[in-house]
Write a protein that holds these residues in place. Structure first.
Motif, PDB file in Angstrom:
ATOM      1  N   GLY A  37      -2.713   6.405   2.589  1.00  0.00           N
ATOM      2  CA  GLY A  37      -3.694   5.504   1.989  1.00  0.00           C
ATOM      3  C   GLY A  37      -3.181   4.074   1.979  1.00  0.00           C
ATOM      4  O   GLY A  37      -1.984   3.811   2.089  1.00  0.00           O
ATOM      5  N   LEU A  38      -4.086   3.159   1.828  1.00  0.00           N
ATOM      6  CA  LEU A  38      -3.757   1.737   1.859  1.00  0.00           C
ATOM      7  C   LEU A  38      -2.815   1.346   0.719  1.00  0.00           C
ATOM      8  O   LEU A  38      -1.804   0.678   0.926  1.00  0.00           O
ATOM      9  CB  LEU A  38      -5.053   0.917   1.795  1.00  0.00           C
ATOM     10  CG  LEU A  38      -4.946  -0.590   1.866  1.00  0.00           C
ATOM     11  CD1 LEU A  38      -4.294  -1.027   3.163  1.00  0.00           C
ATOM     12  CD2 LEU A  38      -6.329  -1.210   1.756  1.00  0.00           C
ATOM     13  N   THR A  39      -3.122   1.786  -0.482  1.00  0.00           N
ATOM     14  CA  THR A  39      -2.321   1.401  -1.641  1.00  0.00           C
ATOM     15  C   THR A  39      -0.920   1.994  -1.577  1.00  0.00           C
ATOM     16  O   THR A  39       0.068   1.294  -1.826  1.00  0.00           O
ATOM     17  CB  THR A  39      -3.015   1.848  -2.940  1.00  0.00           C
ATOM     18  OG1 THR A  39      -4.360   1.382  -2.917  1.00  0.00           O
ATOM     19  CG2 THR A  39      -2.318   1.300  -4.149  1.00  0.00           C
ATOM     20  N   GLU A  40      -0.793   3.270  -1.244  1.00  0.00           N
ATOM     21  CA  GLU A  40       0.523   3.891  -1.149  1.00  0.00           C
ATOM     22  C   GLU A  40       1.349   3.269  -0.034  1.00  0.00           C
ATOM     23  O   GLU A  40       2.561   3.107  -0.163  1.00  0.00           O
ATOM     24  CB  GLU A  40       0.407   5.403  -0.924  1.00  0.00           C
ATOM     25  CG  GLU A  40       0.383   6.194  -2.191  1.00  0.00           C
ATOM     26  CD  GLU A  40       1.593   5.956  -3.070  1.00  0.00           C
ATOM     27  OE1 GLU A  40       2.735   6.236  -2.664  1.00  0.00           O
ATOM     28  OE2 GLU A  40       1.397   5.471  -4.191  1.00  0.00           O
ATOM     29  N   SER A  41       0.713   2.906   1.064  1.00  0.00           N
ATOM     30  CA  SER A  41       1.432   2.240   2.156  1.00  0.00           C
ATOM     31  C   SER A  41       1.949   0.882   1.699  1.00  0.00           C
ATOM     32  O   SER A  41       3.068   0.489   2.025  1.00  0.00           O
ATOM     33  CB  SER A  41       0.524   2.062   3.365  1.00  0.00           C
ATOM     34  OG  SER A  41       0.143   3.311   3.866  1.00  0.00           O
ATOM     35  N   PHE A  42       1.141   0.176   0.938  1.00  0.00           N
ATOM     36  CA  PHE A  42       1.546  -1.117   0.411  1.00  0.00           C
ATOM     37  C   PHE A  42       2.709  -0.962  -0.574  1.00  0.00           C
ATOM     38  O   PHE A  42       3.688  -1.701  -0.521  1.00  0.00           O
ATOM     39  CB  PHE A  42       0.353  -1.802  -0.262  1.00  0.00           C
ATOM     40  CG  PHE A  42       0.654  -3.155  -0.798  1.00  0.00           C
ATOM     41  CD1 PHE A  42       0.768  -4.242   0.064  1.00  0.00           C
ATOM     42  CD2 PHE A  42       0.838  -3.363  -2.150  1.00  0.00           C
ATOM     43  CE1 PHE A  42       1.061  -5.505  -0.416  1.00  0.00           C
ATOM     44  CE2 PHE A  42       1.125  -4.619  -2.647  1.00  0.00           C
ATOM     45  CZ  PHE A  42       1.238  -5.694  -1.768  1.00  0.00           C
ATOM     46  N   LYS A  43       2.601   0.017  -1.447  1.00  0.00           N
ATOM     47  CA  LYS A  43       3.661   0.246  -2.433  1.00  0.00           C
ATOM     48  C   LYS A  43       4.962   0.710  -1.771  1.00  0.00           C
ATOM     49  O   LYS A  43       6.050   0.437  -2.281  1.00  0.00           O
ATOM     50  CB  LYS A  43       3.206   1.272  -3.469  1.00  0.00           C
ATOM     51  CG  LYS A  43       2.168   0.719  -4.429  1.00  0.00           C
ATOM     52  CD  LYS A  43       1.573   1.781  -5.311  1.00  0.00           C
ATOM     53  CE  LYS A  43       2.466   2.137  -6.454  1.00  0.00           C
ATOM     54  NZ  LYS A  43       1.815   3.026  -7.427  1.00  0.00           N
ATOM     55  N   ALA A  44       4.864   1.378  -0.629  1.00  0.00           N
ATOM     56  CA  ALA A  44       6.053   1.868   0.071  1.00  0.00           C
ATOM     57  C   ALA A  44       6.919   0.725   0.598  1.00  0.00           C
ATOM     58  O   ALA A  44       8.109   0.924   0.853  1.00  0.00           O
ATOM     59  CB  ALA A  44       5.641   2.785   1.221  1.00  0.00           C
ATOM     60  N   LEU A  45       6.344  -0.449   0.728  1.00  0.00           N
ATOM     61  CA  LEU A  45       7.129  -1.601   1.188  1.00  0.00           C
ATOM     62  C   LEU A  45       8.245  -1.948   0.216  1.00  0.00           C
ATOM     63  O   LEU A  45       9.266  -2.518   0.603  1.00  0.00           O
ATOM     64  CB  LEU A  45       6.224  -2.816   1.381  1.00  0.00           C
ATOM     65  CG  LEU A  45       5.188  -2.727   2.489  1.00  0.00           C
ATOM     66  CD1 LEU A  45       4.242  -3.923   2.427  1.00  0.00           C
ATOM     67  CD2 LEU A  45       5.864  -2.657   3.848  1.00  0.00           C
TER      68      LEU A  45
END
Length: 118
Positions: A103-111
């Motif tokens: 998902g977009l949010t989890e990908s962003f948080k993974a940074l």
């Protein structure tokens, strides 16, 4: 054509301005809700709204700066035509990320997460 220059008609400008605030409100809510399934509808909505908003604003950049390179109308039209598949691919990429990936949010948080130890 009118659809190729959304910054030159009132309906697209109106939509662009209306899209901005939901994106602003959805982002922090999605960050708080993620990694739960409650974030998925927000991820899907942002996966549509962000490319549309970016497309309209990129057309405004073309209107403002393309004439500095050349005054030829074909150059402006070529840039706008090239932007359509870029927007489409962005939409499809975000859709793929949201439906098949984390998902977009989890990908962003993974940074900001530490990488997993091997």
């Amino acid at each position: 054509p009118e659809w190729l220059a959304p910054d030159h008609n009132t309906w697209a400008t109106h939509i662009n301005h209306r899209i901005f605030m939901p994106i602003v409100y959805m982002c922090p809510v999605a960050l708080v809700l993620s990694p739960s399934m409650l974030a998925m509808p927000l991820d899907l909505a942002m996966g549509v709204l962000i490319p549309v908003h970016a497309h309209c604003n990129a057309n405004m950049i073309i209107s403002d700066y393309a004439h500095w390179i050349t005054k030829a109308k074909w150059f402006d039209t070529a840039l706008r035509m090239a932007l359509v598949p870029v927007t489409g691919l962005t939409f499809l990429g975000l859709l793929n990320l949201n439906l098949r990936g984390p998902g977009l949010t989890e990908s962003f948080k993974a940074l900001w997460r530490k990488p997993a130890e091997p």
